[in-house]
Design a protein around this motif. Structure first.
Motif, PDB file in Angstrom:
ATOM      1  N   HIS A  52      -9.153 -24.159  39.753  1.00  0.00           N
ATOM      2  CA  HIS A  52      -9.194 -22.963  38.912  1.00  0.00           C
ATOM      3  C   HIS A  52      -9.018 -21.697  39.749  1.00  0.00           C
ATOM      4  O   HIS A  52      -8.257 -20.795  39.375  1.00  0.00           O
ATOM      5  CB  HIS A  52     -10.513 -22.927  38.146  1.00  0.00           C
ATOM      6  CG  HIS A  52     -10.594 -21.843  37.137  1.00  0.00           C
ATOM      7  ND1 HIS A  52      -9.935 -21.886  35.921  1.00  0.00           N
ATOM      8  CD2 HIS A  52     -11.257 -20.663  37.149  1.00  0.00           C
ATOM      9  CE1 HIS A  52     -10.189 -20.784  35.235  1.00  0.00           C
ATOM     10  NE2 HIS A  52     -10.996 -20.024  35.961  1.00  0.00           N
ATOM     11  N   ILE A  53      -9.706 -21.633  40.880  1.00  0.00           N
ATOM     12  CA  ILE A  53      -9.599 -20.451  41.744  1.00  0.00           C
ATOM     13  C   ILE A  53      -8.160 -20.276  42.235  1.00  0.00           C
ATOM     14  O   ILE A  53      -7.618 -19.173  42.209  1.00  0.00           O
ATOM     15  CB  ILE A  53     -10.568 -20.544  42.942  1.00  0.00           C
ATOM     16  CG1 ILE A  53     -12.016 -20.419  42.463  1.00  0.00           C
ATOM     17  CG2 ILE A  53     -10.251 -19.474  43.998  1.00  0.00           C
ATOM     18  CD1 ILE A  53     -13.052 -20.745  43.532  1.00  0.00           C
ATOM     19  N   THR A  54      -7.558 -21.369  42.702  1.00  0.00           N
ATOM     20  CA  THR A  54      -6.216 -21.269  43.280  1.00  0.00           C
ATOM     21  C   THR A  54      -5.119 -21.227  42.225  1.00  0.00           C
ATOM     22  O   THR A  54      -3.968 -20.949  42.554  1.00  0.00           O
ATOM     23  CB  THR A  54      -5.941 -22.450  44.245  1.00  0.00           C
ATOM     24  OG1 THR A  54      -6.035 -23.685  43.523  1.00  0.00           O
ATOM     25  CG2 THR A  54      -6.908 -22.437  45.404  1.00  0.00           C
ATOM     26  N   GLY A  55      -5.469 -21.483  40.988  1.00  0.00           N
ATOM     27  CA  GLY A  55      -4.478 -21.455  39.913  1.00  0.00           C
ATOM     28  C   GLY A  55      -4.699 -20.276  38.994  1.00  0.00           C
ATOM     29  O   GLY A  55      -4.190 -19.179  39.215  1.00  0.00           O
ATOM     30  N   SER A  56      -5.504 -20.481  37.979  1.00  0.00           N
ATOM     31  CA  SER A  56      -5.710 -19.474  36.933  1.00  0.00           C
ATOM     32  C   SER A  56      -6.251 -18.150  37.455  1.00  0.00           C
ATOM     33  O   SER A  56      -5.825 -17.084  37.003  1.00  0.00           O
ATOM     34  CB  SER A  56      -6.656 -20.028  35.863  1.00  0.00           C
ATOM     35  OG  SER A  56      -6.117 -21.188  35.291  1.00  0.00           O
ATOM     36  N   ASP A  57      -7.207 -18.198  38.377  1.00  0.00           N
ATOM     37  CA  ASP A  57      -7.793 -16.940  38.858  1.00  0.00           C
ATOM     38  C   ASP A  57      -6.780 -16.105  39.646  1.00  0.00           C
ATOM     39  O   ASP A  57      -6.841 -14.876  39.621  1.00  0.00           O
ATOM     40  CB  ASP A  57      -9.036 -17.209  39.710  1.00  0.00           C
ATOM     41  CG  ASP A  57     -10.252 -17.550  38.870  1.00  0.00           C
ATOM     42  OD1 ASP A  57     -10.157 -17.551  37.623  1.00  0.00           O
ATOM     43  OD2 ASP A  57     -11.311 -17.831  39.456  1.00  0.00           O
ATOM     44  N   CYS A  58      -5.859 -16.753  40.313  1.00  0.00           N
ATOM     45  CA  CYS A  58      -4.835 -16.001  41.057  1.00  0.00           C
ATOM     46  C   CYS A  58      -3.933 -15.188  40.131  1.00  0.00           C
ATOM     47  O   CYS A  58      -3.348 -14.191  40.559  1.00  0.00           O
ATOM     48  CB  CYS A  58      -3.996 -16.955  41.905  1.00  0.00           C
ATOM     49  SG  CYS A  58      -4.858 -17.489  43.399  1.00  0.00           S
ATOM     50  N   LEU A  59      -3.849 -15.596  38.880  1.00  0.00           N
ATOM     51  CA  LEU A  59      -2.984 -14.885  37.934  1.00  0.00           C
ATOM     52  C   LEU A  59      -3.498 -13.485  37.604  1.00  0.00           C
ATOM     53  O   LEU A  59      -2.714 -12.600  37.270  1.00  0.00           O
ATOM     54  CB  LEU A  59      -2.810 -15.696  36.645  1.00  0.00           C
ATOM     55  CG  LEU A  59      -2.084 -17.030  36.788  1.00  0.00           C
ATOM     56  CD1 LEU A  59      -2.080 -17.769  35.445  1.00  0.00           C
ATOM     57  CD2 LEU A  59      -0.668 -16.838  37.298  1.00  0.00           C
ATOM     58  N   TYR A  60      -4.808 -13.272  37.660  1.00  0.00           N
ATOM     59  CA  TYR A  60      -5.334 -11.930  37.350  1.00  0.00           C
ATOM     60  C   TYR A  60      -5.543 -11.088  38.603  1.00  0.00           C
ATOM     61  O   TYR A  60      -5.845  -9.898  38.517  1.00  0.00           O
ATOM     62  CB  TYR A  60      -6.623 -11.996  36.526  1.00  0.00           C
ATOM     63  CG  TYR A  60      -7.840 -12.583  37.197  1.00  0.00           C
ATOM     64  CD1 TYR A  60      -8.415 -11.993  38.311  1.00  0.00           C
ATOM     65  CD2 TYR A  60      -8.441 -13.730  36.686  1.00  0.00           C
ATOM     66  CE1 TYR A  60      -9.542 -12.523  38.915  1.00  0.00           C
ATOM     67  CE2 TYR A  60      -9.568 -14.263  37.271  1.00  0.00           C
ATOM     68  CZ  TYR A  60     -10.113 -13.660  38.394  1.00  0.00           C
ATOM     69  OH  TYR A  60     -11.231 -14.185  38.973  1.00  0.00           O
TER      70      TYR A  60
END
Length: 159
Positions: free
Chosen positions: A141-149
């Motif tokens: 989640h940190i390296t995927g979705s959170d990087c988007l914001y």
């Protein structure tokens, strides 16, 4: 003499001597948003308590109460962290907030639906399954979705 092997898998440093698993934070997971990075580190720290408990458990030890306490702590801190992120999503009208919030809700639902009776039946085995699930989800989640914001929050002065 016991042999050790070490490798990095999804940000988790596995060092095997029997069942020893150490969870280590690495700077590559930082978003550059100090408040959120510190919250992520705290989630890893709490999850690391579960790893330590499982690593030090001896066959037949009753670690149920400690395991449930740690799972509750992970749940509570995760809810706090998600609420923090979601407030920022709303404040800055984050484009992908709905899908991100859906991911948050799904994780919370999955944690809350854990069958804690199964934990009591085979504590170490079930605990390892929970640990693997949590660390995989958090780092993914940190390296995927959170990087988007990340860029939006940095642009808005969240540091």
């Amino acid at each position: 003499m016991t042999k050790f092997s070490s490798r990095i898998i999804i940000g988790i440093d596995y060092i095997r001597e029997g069942v020893h698993i150490m969870i280590k934070w690495d700077a590559q997971y930082e978003l550059g948003i100090s408040t959120i990075d510190e919250q992520h580190k705290e989630l890893i720290k709490i999850t690391g308590r579960l790893s330590d408990l499982l690593t030090n458990a001896i066959e037949g030890d009753d670690i149920y109460d400690e395991m449930v306490t740690i799972i509750e702590a992970v749940t509570d801190y995760t809810v706090y962290h998600f609420q923090f992120e979601e407030e920022l999503f709303n404040k800055f009208d984050y484009e992908y907030k709905d899908s991100h919030i859906a991911e948050h809700n799904k994780l919370i639902d999955e944690i809350r639906s854990l069958d804690l009776r199964a934990v009591d039946e085979d504590q170490v085995v079930y605990g390892k399954k929970i640990l693997k699930f949590l660390i995989t989800w958090v780092f993914k989640h940190i390296t995927g979705s959170d990087c988007l914001y990340k860029n939006l929050f940095v642009e808005k002065g969240i540091a």
